[in-house]
Design an enzyme around this catalytic site. Structure first.
Site, PDB file in Angstrom:
ATOM      1  N   PHE A 146      -0.712   0.006  12.369  1.00 19.72           N
ATOM      2  CA  PHE A 146      -1.416   0.180  11.219  1.00 19.72           C
ATOM      3  C   PHE A 146      -2.049  -0.899  10.708  1.00 19.72           C
ATOM      4  CE2 PHE A 146      -1.997   1.856   7.055  1.00 19.72           C
ATOM      5  CZ  PHE A 146      -3.403   2.700   7.274  1.00 19.72           C
ATOM      6  N   ASN A 147      -1.113  -1.727  10.065  1.00 19.38           N
ATOM      7  CA  ASN A 147      -1.499  -2.712   9.105  1.00 19.38           C
ATOM      8  C   ASN A 147      -2.815  -3.695   9.716  1.00 19.38           C
ATOM      9  OD1 ASN A 147       0.081  -1.465   7.107  1.00 19.38           O
ATOM     10  ND2 ASN A 147       1.676  -3.176   7.439  1.00 19.38           N
ATOM     11  N   THR A 149       2.838  -6.153   2.873  1.00 16.46           N
ATOM     12  CA  THR A 149       3.272  -5.076   3.590  1.00 16.46           C
ATOM     13  C   THR A 149       2.250  -3.932   3.912  1.00 16.46           C
ATOM     14  OG1 THR A 149       4.213  -3.659   1.729  1.00 16.46           O
ATOM     15  CG2 THR A 149       5.620  -5.294   2.860  1.00 16.46           C
ATOM     16  N   ASN A 160      -2.334   2.838   3.599  1.00 22.36           N
ATOM     17  CA  ASN A 160      -1.980   4.271   3.602  1.00 22.36           C
ATOM     18  C   ASN A 160      -2.473   5.248   3.152  1.00 22.36           C
ATOM     19  OD1 ASN A 160       0.318   3.447   5.576  1.00 22.36           O
ATOM     20  ND2 ASN A 160       1.331   2.831   3.868  1.00 22.36           N
ATOM     21  N   ASP A 195       0.812  -1.334  -0.364  1.00 24.65           N
ATOM     22  CA  ASP A 195      -0.007   0.072  -0.015  1.00 24.65           C
ATOM     23  C   ASP A 195       0.903   1.309  -0.083  1.00 24.65           C
ATOM     24  OD1 ASP A 195       0.887  -0.362   2.570  1.00 24.65           O
ATOM     25  OD2 ASP A 195      -0.917   0.703   3.370  1.00 24.65           O
ATOM     26  N   HIS A 254       9.766   0.139   8.016  1.00 27.26           N
ATOM     27  CA  HIS A 254       9.172  -0.888   8.325  1.00 27.26           C
ATOM     28  C   HIS A 254       9.285  -1.956   7.234  1.00 27.26           C
ATOM     29  CE1 HIS A 254       7.271   1.375  11.642  1.00 27.26           C
ATOM     30  NE2 HIS A 254       6.981   2.292  10.770  1.00 27.26           N
ATOM     31  N   ASP A 255       8.691  -1.673   6.285  1.00 27.00           N
ATOM     32  CA  ASP A 255       8.382  -2.573   5.057  1.00 27.00           C
ATOM     33  C   ASP A 255       9.571  -3.207   4.204  1.00 27.00           C
ATOM     34  OD1 ASP A 255       5.899  -2.120   5.761  1.00 27.00           O
ATOM     35  OD2 ASP A 255       5.447  -0.953   3.968  1.00 27.00           O
ATOM     36  N   ASP A 270       6.929   1.355   1.670  1.00 29.05           N
ATOM     37  CA  ASP A 270       6.521   0.504   0.823  1.00 29.05           C
ATOM     38  C   ASP A 270       7.384   0.566  -0.381  1.00 29.05           C
ATOM     39  OD1 ASP A 270       3.769   1.102   2.550  1.00 29.05           O
ATOM     40  OD2 ASP A 270       3.702  -1.037   1.806  1.00 29.05           O
TER      41      ASP A 270
HETATM   42  C1  BDR Z   1       2.985   0.193   8.489  1.00 30.85           C
HETATM   43  O1  BDR Z   1       2.085   0.925   8.275  1.00 30.85           O
HETATM   44  C2  BDR Z   1       2.338   1.948   7.332  1.00 30.85           C
HETATM   45  O2  BDR Z   1       2.132   3.035   7.684  1.00 30.85           O
HETATM   46  C3  BDR Z   1       3.579   1.379   6.767  1.00 30.85           C
HETATM   47  O3  BDR Z   1       3.755   1.397   5.252  1.00 30.85           O
HETATM   48  C4  BDR Z   1       3.893   0.309   7.446  1.00 30.85           C
HETATM   49  O4  BDR Z   1       3.433  -0.999   6.347  1.00 30.85           O
HETATM   50  C5  BDR Z   1       3.820   0.212   9.883  1.00 30.85           C
HETATM   51  O5  BDR Z   1       3.008   0.423  10.704  1.00 30.85           O
HETATM   52 CA    CA Z   2       2.989  -0.461   4.147  1.00 30.92          CA
END
Ligand code: BDR
Ligand code: CA
Length: 312
Positions: free
Chosen positions: A169-170, A127, A41, A11, A243-244, A16
């Site tokens: 978040f994810n 991701t 996102n 996303d 993160h991703d 990402d």
């Molecule tokens: C995740 O949430 C999104 O904001 C980032 O792309 C990542 O995948 C981190 O919590």
């Molecule tokens: Ca992401």
């Protein structure tokens, strides 16, 4: 070396986008069958466009990009423009890419590709929110034996949450889909906040990326400068967690990571803690160990790998 066949589900999102650039820079190790996009996102029309921009930027217009679900399985979409900007990838030039979006729905592509594959042959790399993967598994459970592994970014234990006090978040965006994935019975590896918060884009690392001095390097620096702002203020840290890209780095060099097999379940009901990942790190429940929970990364090794690959 046999290439690992993967489908990336994302996303974009600056992190990402860097994940895509890293994956696309590794054709000797990764056979990217397709990039599927999901709402997360930012809305779906932007995530699919952003993925195509990354393919064009890196000269990989032959990798097919698909659009998938525009909202979670059971709830309204929550987006994160506050973190990623209106476009999702603020920090780079935005334009309408020439390379086409595939006509097929991402969920149909995932199902069709897996059904046609050998058992244990395809790795899924999500991701973003897990909506596309959750839909594919629930719509066509016969795809399950074809999945070699699911290597995803999401969840948190010690880090708490980044979108609510107890949810990442994810997972928060589509807890029902995450529940399906965690219960699917195939090997799952999770890159959670506990680990990604060790992979910080510090000023020093950003300078190292700047020295790549190529269109890709410039794009990554632009996106990271934007991305760093929000998290540096939020956490009082030197930069933001990347993160991703940890998912792809894990596929390339698993020795950079430490993980532990644990039971992980998702809270789907509570209005207070919805999207929380309950990680049985110490094995107190006796529930089946369904997840390789990555809790540590060699951050210098990770950034060395990333920079080497982005240099090409
Ligand atoms: C995740 O949430 C999104 O904001 C980032 O792309 C990542 O995948 C981190 O919590
Ligand atoms: Ca992401």
């Amino acid at each position: 070396m046999t290439k690992r066949k993967i489908i990336i589900d994302c996303d974009p999102g600056q992190d990402d986008a860097v994940m895509l650039l890293l994956a696309l820079a590794c054709p000797d190790e990764l056979d990217i069958l397709g990039i599927t996009t999901v709402a997360g996102n930012v809305p779906l029309d932007l995530t699919q466009r952003n993925a195509r921009i990354m393919c064009e930027l890196s000269g990989n217009t032959d990798v097919p990009v698909f659009a998938g679900c525009d909202r979670p399985m059971n709830r309204e979409l929550v987006t994160a423009e506050n973190v990623h900007g209106k476009t999702g990838i603020d920090g780079v030039d935005i334009y309408q890419p020439d390379m086409p979006l595939q006509g097929q729905h991402a969920v149909d592509f995932i199902i069709e590709t897996l059904l046609a594959a050998e058992d244990d042959s395809i790795t899924l790399v999500p991701t973003g929110p897990l909506t596309n993967i959750g839909q594919a598994i629930s719509g066509q459970p016969e795809i399950l034996p074809k999945i070699k592994e699911i290597v995803m970014m999401g969840g948190a234990m010690r880090e708490g949450g980044n979108t609510s006090p107890s949810a990442e978040f994810n997972i928060l965006v589509d807890p029902e889909a995450a529940h399906i994935v965690l219960r699917c019975g195939r090997p799952v590896t999770i890159a959670p906040l506990d680990m990604t918060h060790q992979a910080m884009v510090t000023r020093e690392r950003l300078e190292q990326i700047r020295q790549i001095d190529s269109p890709i390097g410039t794009a990554v620096v632009g996106m990271m400068e934007f991305f760093n702002r929000f998290d540096s203020e939020k956490y009082g840290s030197d930069g933001a967690p990347l993160h991703d890209p940890c998912t792809i780095a894990y596929l390339l060099k698993p020795e950079l990571f430490e993980g532990k097999m644990c039971n992980v379940e998702v809270e789907t009901d509570s209005p207070l803690t919805g999207g929380h990942t309950a990680v049985d790190f110490w094995g107190v429940t006796g529930r089946p160990k369904n997840t390789n929970w990555l809790y540590r990364v060699d951050a210098n090794g990770f950034f060395k790998l990333l920079i080497e690959r982005l240099k090409g």
